[in-house]
Design an enzyme around this catalytic site. Structure first.
Site, mmCIF file in Angstrom:
data_model
loop_
_atom_site.group_PDB
_atom_site.id
_atom_site.type_symbol
_atom_site.label_atom_id
_atom_site.label_comp_id
_atom_site.label_asym_id
_atom_site.label_seq_id
_atom_site.Cartn_x
_atom_site.Cartn_y
_atom_site.Cartn_z
ATOM 1 N N ASP A 82 -40.245 26.924 -49.245
ATOM 2 C CA ASP A 82 -41.254 27.881 -48.814
ATOM 3 C C ASP A 82 -40.611 29.019 -48.018
ATOM 4 O O ASP A 82 -39.792 28.771 -47.121
ATOM 5 C CB ASP A 82 -42.281 27.153 -47.929
ATOM 6 C CG ASP A 82 -43.594 27.913 -47.784
ATOM 7 O OD1 ASP A 82 -43.918 28.713 -48.678
ATOM 8 O OD2 ASP A 82 -44.294 27.673 -46.786
ATOM 9 N N HIS A 83 -40.981 30.240 -48.319
ATOM 10 C CA HIS A 83 -40.495 31.417 -47.582
ATOM 11 C C HIS A 83 -38.977 31.414 -47.394
ATOM 12 O O HIS A 83 -38.479 31.549 -46.273
ATOM 13 C CB HIS A 83 -41.214 31.548 -46.230
ATOM 14 C CG HIS A 83 -42.653 31.913 -46.384
ATOM 15 N ND1 HIS A 83 -43.069 33.180 -46.715
ATOM 16 C CD2 HIS A 83 -43.772 31.160 -46.301
ATOM 17 C CE1 HIS A 83 -44.389 33.196 -46.821
ATOM 18 N NE2 HIS A 83 -44.840 31.976 -46.590
ATOM 19 N N HIS A 178 -51.439 33.477 -42.483
ATOM 20 C CA HIS A 178 -50.986 32.131 -42.130
ATOM 21 C C HIS A 178 -51.697 31.662 -40.866
ATOM 22 O O HIS A 178 -52.167 32.478 -40.078
ATOM 23 C CB HIS A 178 -49.478 32.122 -41.881
ATOM 24 C CG HIS A 178 -48.670 32.343 -43.125
ATOM 25 N ND1 HIS A 178 -47.782 33.379 -43.247
ATOM 26 C CD2 HIS A 178 -48.615 31.652 -44.287
ATOM 27 C CE1 HIS A 178 -47.207 33.317 -44.443
ATOM 28 N NE2 HIS A 178 -47.690 32.281 -45.090
ATOM 29 N N GLY A 179 -51.750 30.335 -40.697
ATOM 30 C CA GLY A 179 -52.345 29.787 -39.477
ATOM 31 C C GLY A 179 -53.851 29.741 -39.579
ATOM 32 O O GLY A 179 -54.420 29.635 -40.657
ATOM 33 N N HIS A 206 -51.057 32.396 -50.228
ATOM 34 C CA HIS A 206 -50.590 31.708 -49.007
ATOM 35 C C HIS A 206 -51.712 31.702 -47.988
ATOM 36 O O HIS A 206 -52.688 32.448 -48.108
ATOM 37 C CB HIS A 206 -49.355 32.416 -48.445
ATOM 38 C CG HIS A 206 -48.089 32.107 -49.191
ATOM 39 N ND1 HIS A 206 -47.014 31.488 -48.617
ATOM 40 C CD2 HIS A 206 -47.765 32.316 -50.485
ATOM 41 C CE1 HIS A 206 -46.071 31.337 -49.517
ATOM 42 N NE2 HIS A 206 -46.486 31.835 -50.661
ATOM 43 N N VAL A 229 -51.191 25.143 -48.484
ATOM 44 C CA VAL A 229 -51.923 24.560 -47.370
ATOM 45 C C VAL A 229 -50.912 23.897 -46.439
ATOM 46 O O VAL A 229 -50.202 22.971 -46.855
ATOM 47 C CB VAL A 229 -52.954 23.517 -47.857
ATOM 48 C CG1 VAL A 229 -53.678 22.898 -46.665
ATOM 49 C CG2 VAL A 229 -53.943 24.141 -48.830
HETATM 50 ZN ZN LIG Z 1 -46.740 31.265 -46.647
#
Ligand SMILES: [Zn+2]
Length: 275
Positions: A82-83, A178-179, A206, A229
């Protein structure tokens, strides 16, 4: 079964008009909880190793955990970065046996994003590994990395990017973050439709934690094929631990935490499968 690639499972999603969940994993218990439900629901899953997990434990043990989970699984499992931070990390993940790597150059100048993305695609495709790239940096904080820029993807950039970068999946900024969201997210559905009409690869959303269900359904119907998620799984796991911490039995704590994670995983899989 053997690990599947991202392209393989997203092709299935394309055929069925569904999305495959990308669940972040941080330990042994979360992947165990995920695979239990994925098998019950007969749904492929993407097990995502993020920058926080890599900072904490390197690339030493989590890839072995995912490989083992996949080997004993009746549904396809993807091991995904991821990322990804750069070319070097992508190469390290290829060596560690990942079947999918993300390179996130969205916070770099466009030309640099194109150049590094192309290098990652060339290396990964040479060994049969899928690649996810990103355009329109997704805001919010993930693994301590904060993006506060506006995150609506530039459609001209998408057009240019996909003409020169042969990635298998593309994460796009469409008002997602995000978050935890402050209020209802303002998702730009028109951009999903536009990206798809210009022939973009499988589209990725995302920041899937906290987007209302009707918005998720609409995004999938317009062509989103992978939804990440992370936050909701972590909060569920920690809730389970917190509820049982006073008992002093680590196995009861883990069992309760896994039950909490399984509930979230089941809800997401059913939603993403449009059930
Ligand atoms: Zn992401």
């Amino acid at each position: 079964m053997a690990l599947a690639t991202l392209k393989e499972v997203l092709d299935i999603a394309e055929q069925t008009g569904t999305a495959i969940p990308g669940f972040n994993i941080d330990n042994i218990e979360i992947p165990e909880a995920i695979i239990t439900v994925a098998e019950e629901e007969n749904c492929p899953v993407i097990m995502t190793i993020g920058q926080g997990a890599i900072a904490a434990g390197g690339l030493k043990h989590l890839p072995d955990v995912v490989r083992s989970v996949a080997r004993h699984s009746s549904v396809p499992v993807v091991m995904h970065l991821d990322h990804g931070a750069g070319y070097e990390q992508a190469i390290a993940c290829l060596r560690a046996g990942f079947t999918s790597v993300m390179y996130d150059g969205s916070h770099h100048p466009f030309a640099e994003n194109v150049n590094v993305s192309r290098d990652v695609v060339r290396a990964a495709h040479a060994v049969g590994v899928s690649v996810e790239c990103e355009l329109g940096a997704i805001s919010g904080v993930e693994d301590g990395i904060s993006h506060d820029n506006t995150n609506l993807v530039d459609l001209n950039e998408v057009s240019k990017f996909i003409s020169v970068v042969d990635c298998d999946a593309l994460a796009i900024g469409i008002g997602n973050a995000h978050g935890i969201y402050k209020g209802t997210p303002d998702i730009d559905f028109g951009r999903i439709r536009a990206c798809r009409e210009m022939g973009a690869p499988h589209l990725v959303l995302h920041g899937g934690s906290g987007i209302p269900e009707d918005m998720i359904r609409k995004a999938i119907s317009l062509g989103i094929r992978k939804i990440n998620v992370a936050t909701e799984l972590r909060l569920a796991f920690m809730k389970g631990l917190g509820e049982t911490a006073s008992g002093g039995d680590i196995y009861k704590m883990y069992d309760r935490a896994k039950q909490e994670v399984m509930e979230v995983v089941r809800a997401k899989i059913r939603l993403f499968q449009q059930k």
